[in-house]
Design a protein around this motif. Structure first.
Motif, PDB file in Angstrom:
ATOM      1  N   GLY A 161       0.787  -1.229   0.000  1.00  0.00           N
ATOM      2  CA  GLY A 161       0.000   0.000   0.000  1.00  0.00           C
ATOM      3  C   GLY A 161       0.813   1.271   0.000  1.00  0.00           C
ATOM      4  N   ARG A 162       2.099   1.205  -0.360  1.00  0.00           N
ATOM      5  CA  ARG A 162       2.957   2.389  -0.404  1.00  0.00           C
ATOM      6  C   ARG A 162       3.073   2.896  -1.836  1.00  0.00           C
TER       7      ARG A 162
ATOM      8  N   ASP B 193      -3.992  -6.592   2.756  1.00  0.00           N
ATOM      9  CA  ASP B 193      -3.445  -5.421   3.444  1.00  0.00           C
ATOM     10  C   ASP B 193      -4.430  -4.268   3.286  1.00  0.00           C
TER      11      ASP B 193
ATOM     12  N   ALA C  99      -4.090  -1.188   3.626  1.00  0.00           N
ATOM     13  CA  ALA C  99      -3.530  -0.033   2.920  1.00  0.00           C
ATOM     14  C   ALA C  99      -3.549  -0.226   1.408  1.00  0.00           C
TER      15      ALA C  99
ATOM     16  N   ASP D 228      -8.357   3.763   0.569  1.00  0.00           N
ATOM     17  CA  ASP D 228      -7.938   2.423   0.959  1.00  0.00           C
ATOM     18  C   ASP D 228      -8.787   1.922   2.124  1.00  0.00           C
TER      19      ASP D 228
ATOM     20  N   ASN E 228      -8.231   1.833   5.139  1.00  0.00           N
ATOM     21  CA  ASN E 228      -8.134   2.684   6.327  1.00  0.00           C
ATOM     22  C   ASN E 228      -8.863   4.011   6.154  1.00  0.00           C
TER      23      ASN E 228
ATOM     24  N   ARG F 124      -8.056   6.262   3.929  1.00  0.00           N
ATOM     25  CA  ARG F 124      -7.139   7.285   3.434  1.00  0.00           C
ATOM     26  C   ARG F 124      -7.010   7.209   1.913  1.00  0.00           C
TER      27      ARG F 124
ATOM     28  N   PRO G 213      -4.556   6.884  -1.013  1.00  0.00           N
ATOM     29  CA  PRO G 213      -3.156   6.554  -1.301  1.00  0.00           C
ATOM     30  C   PRO G 213      -2.508   7.659  -2.128  1.00  0.00           C
TER      31      PRO G 213
END
Length: 823
Positions: free
Chosen positions: A546-547, A742, A744, A794, A796, A798, A800
């Motif tokens: 998720g980065r 995940d 994220a 995502d 969460n 947020r 990305p």
């Protein structure tokens, strides 16, 4: 002066008979020869109601009805005949068109094409002459990215003779990242001053960890020179300083282009023909951001407070950012010749094309001089001497493709059966393609390919029942069709296509079409031969964690691609409920099975990484470093979808009574057009390799980086009166998602609705006494009226970094003003 000088039919003959006398070989002038009713007919009034300045604009407006159920672009005819290329159509002004017929996919068989694409038959006015000058200026509503075009065109139609000339200039400003709301990426460790890291994500220095009270793997270089001590580095330990790339990066390139074209057509004796020449050059310029540098700072460097070597991650902002440029030049020559021999109509088209692409991509800076200077004691935390960074690593790539081909099509009704004439079509085609590509730089490559294709085909349409011929009249109009093509392609051996289908109209206004198509096709030549190009500093979303990372993207062709095999089964129903009104409804169900489809994977999810491990690279810490976007063969894909269309056009209100003798003509009526096309996907399953897990693209799996909505739709419409009116069109994509364990990387894509609107005004109607306003049109277009852009969050909640709205659509809303003067 623009004029339609078509002659009126004789008083002694009905209009239908007068039109029917203008015969080249068969049928009424311009009408496509087909026993399949058109899906839509768009007359001159409906065309005027769109306010389109070019045929390209017109086709975009009615794209919903011209696009095949599978999404393929249409095949163009001109006055019921094949053309050497679609450019013969697109060079015309909309005012020269009398009517457009859109025919369903099976009608393509009669023109030597597979029954997978719709036919768009453009019927021109008999006599027409016009010179036009057109200019457009516009830009985005945020950031002042301007664009503009200028066009000069000449069109003359004289029965079978035709001349069109056109020159176009285009310019588009870049969209700079500083003009958009882009939040710096907190996951990127590069900064103008620098962030310190250990090797492979390890601890930087035990003494720094002790000062910070815990293990430190990253620390920003303090801005104040006096604070660059262990305590100073410990103050913001494990919190890398983000950096705003806005002033150093463009999100969309600058483009400059010029294009010229010529079309000549006439009849010589019993033959008719056309010549089409065009040339275009387009130049793109882009800025990809400052060069990145990972510099080793030894413990012996006087400016370093660390006992051992550490890594300094820096953007080299003391020198110019990295740049990319590409120039594409295309040349085209097309010839079409038509005639008749005995009972056979025939035509031959010849096409010669060349494309040259050359470009340079700056990948980075040679760091050897800087590394040596730092090893010798130069302060690595201060701006480096630009002389140490003067040598740039540059990839230079070039591609030249050439293609020459000839295709001959002959059709006839050689014999009759009780239900009518049997239509037969024979085709023969030969093509030679060649490509030379090369890359010079850190990873040089060279490739030279040549390919020859020879094929022949046969198609037949056999009537079974006909109410007109009183053969099984209870069945209405029923026919069956079949086609077969065999070809040999260099490097791929023998390939073949075959199809069979049925067309049934049980009563006027209702038509049903069933088709099964098997096809085998060699991959696109450019997909085989494009040079390998590397682009640095590309933000990419890592679906493993998720980065968002800055990576190197590798693009190019793949000479090892296999031929694609596809089976499409389709059933279409078209309803025209009112004989005297232009209202049509159509529904098409498609079931598609594809083997060895050529495609590119853009998202390396946890499901895909084990399947394609050679297409991405990670460093020792597991961070994504590079991805390869080259076409590969997808082993298997199966799709099921339903596509619906509705279209209508015509005048509004009751027709006025005929004027009395000597009275002025009745006022023009308000005219409208409208259409919509929702599409529903029932299933879309993809298997990348034999034995690999099957991806469900409608339930959260992806290869493109985004989800696939089950429901999407478009709509368009417009209204006009005496040269003034308004238009709209919109596109809707349903909500969808990309599933991931995940949170994220578990992405949700919100539904999106994009609306475009336009207004056009005939200034001669507003200023009837001003000579300069005669045949002058003003048009204002707003694209993406609400500035809608894809919203992604995502698991969460947020956004990305890579899926920020301005990354996904940096252009946004645009406004343009067009002035068009006709002479």
């Amino acid at each position: 002066m623009a004029q339609d000088t078509g002659e009126a039919p004789s008083q002694s003959a009905p209009a239908e008979q007068a039109v029917a006398t203008d015969v080249v070989v068969t049928g009424r002038r311009g009408t496509a020869v087909s026993n399949v009713d058109p899906l839509a007919e768009i007359d001159a009034q409906a065309i005027a109601a769109t306010g389109a300045s070019t045929v390209a604009e017109l086709m975009r407006t009615i794209r919903g009805v011209t696009q095949s159920a599978s999404g393929g672009e249409p095949i163009f005819l001109f006055n019921g005949q094949r053309v050497s290329s679609g450019q013969e159509i697109f060079s015309l002004p909309p005012e020269a068109i009398d009517k457009i017929e859109v025919l369903s996919e099976p009608a393509a068989l009669k023109y030597g094409y597979p029954p997978t694409r719709r036919l768009v038959n453009v019927i021109s006015k008999r006599r027409f002459e016009q010179t036009e000058v057109r200019g457009m200026i516009g830009g985005t509503t945020r950031g002042n990215s301007a664009r503009g075009t200028g066009n000069v065109g000449l069109t003359r139609l004289r029965d079978n003779a035709r001349l069109t000339l056109g020159v176009e200039l285009r310019h588009t400003d870049p969209v700079r990242q500083s003009q958009r709301d882009i939040v710096p990426n907190p996951d990127i460790v590069f900064d103008a001053i620098g962030n310190i890291t250990g090797r492979d994500g390890a601890e930087i220095d035990p003494a720094l960890s002790a000062a910070a009270g815990g293990m430190v793997t990253v620390a920003p270089v303090p801005e104040a020179v006096g604070a660059r001590t262990l305590a100073g580095f410990a103050a913001d330990a494990n919190r890398p300083r983000p950096f705003d790339l806005g002033p150093y990066r463009w999100l969309a390139p600058r483009n400059d282009a010029v294009k010229g074209e010529l079309v000549l057509a006439d009849r010589i004796g019993d033959l008719s023909g056309s010549l089409n020449l065009s040339a275009e050059q387009s130049r793109d310029r882009n800025v990809s951001g400052p060069a990145t540098a990972i510099l080793v700072v030894p413990g012996s460097n006087p400016a370093s407070p660390f006992a051992g070597p550490v890594l300094l991650n820096r953007y080299l902002t003391e020198v110019d950012p990295l740049r990319l440029h590409q120039t594409t030049t295309t040349l085209h020559a097309g010839v079409a010749v038509r005639g008749a021999l005995a009972a056979w109509r025939w035509d031959a088209t010849i096409a010669l094309d060349q494309k040259r692409v050359s470009g340079a991509t700056q990948l980075g800076v040679d760091l050897a001089p800087a590394a040596a200077a730092i090893a010798g004691g130069v302060d690595p935390f201060a701006p480096l001497d630009p002389a140490l960074l003067s040598e740039r690593q540059t990839d230079r790539a070039r591609l030249r493709t050439r293609n020459g081909g000839i295709k001959t099509v002959a059709s006839s009704m050689p014999f009759d059966v009780p239900a009518g004439g049997v239509n037969m079509t024979l085709t023969a085609e030969a093509e030679r393609s060649s490509a030379i590509s090369a890359t010079r730089g850190a990873n040089p490559s060279a490739l030279s390919l040549g390919r020859t294709r020879i094929e022949g085909g046969f198609a037949i349409d056999l009537p079974i029942a006909s109410k007109r011929e009183d053969v099984l009249p209870a069945l209405g109009e029923l026919s069956v069709n079949g086609a077969a093509t065999v070809r040999t392609v260099g490097g791929f051996g023998g390939l073949n296509d075959r199809s069979y289908g049925m067309s049934w109209a049980p009563f006027p206004g209702l038509q049903m079409l069933a088709q099964i198509k098997h096809s085998e096709a060699a991959p696109n030549f450019e997909m085989l031969s494009s040079p390998i190009v590397r682009i640095t500093n590309v933000p990419a979303f890592d679906y493993r964690n998720g980065r968002t990372e800055l990576i190197t993207v590798i693009q190019g062709g793949n000479p090892d691609l296999l031929a694609e095999r596809r089976q499409v089964r389709s059933l279409t129903m078209t309803l025209k409920p009112f004989a005297k009104r232009e209202l049509r409804l159509s529904a098409t169900y498609d079931a598609t099975a594809i083997r060895n489809q050529t495609g590119t994977v853009y998202a390396f999810t946890p499901q895909i990484e084990p399947i394609l491990p050679d297409l991405f690279v990670r460093d020792g810490a597991g961070r994504l470093v590079s991805q390869t976007f080259q076409p590969i063969n997808f082993y298997r894909e199966d799709q099921r979808a339903l596509n619906l269309t509705i279209s209508a056009n015509g005048p509004l209100g009751r027709p006025p009574p005929p004027p009395a003798t000597g009275a002025p003509p009745a006022a023009e009526r308000v005219f409208f057009y409208v259409g919509a096309g929702p599409s529903i996907k029932f299933s879309d399953r993809l298997q990348l390799m034999p034995g690999a897990p099957t991806l469900d693209l409608l339930r959260g799996d992806t290869v493109t980086g985004g989800g696939s909505p089950r429901l999407s739709s478009y709509a368009y419409g417009g209204i006009s009166h005496r040269g003034t009116g308004g238009t709209f069109d919109f596109w809707y994509g349903g909500a969808n998602r990309v599933r991931n364990a995940d949170r994220a990387a578990n992405l949700r894509f919100a539904a999106i609705f994009k609306l475009n609107m336009g207004v056009f005004v005939g200034l001669d109607r507003l200023l009837p006494k001003q000579d300069w306003a005669r045949k002058l049109q003003l048009k204002i277009d707003i694209s993406n009226v609400t500035d809608a852009r894809q919203s992604v969050r995502d698991g969460n909640g947020r956004v990305p970094n890579r899926f920020q709205r301005d990354y996904l659509d940096p252009v946004g809303r645009t406004i343009s003003l067009t002035l068009r003067k006709l002479f």
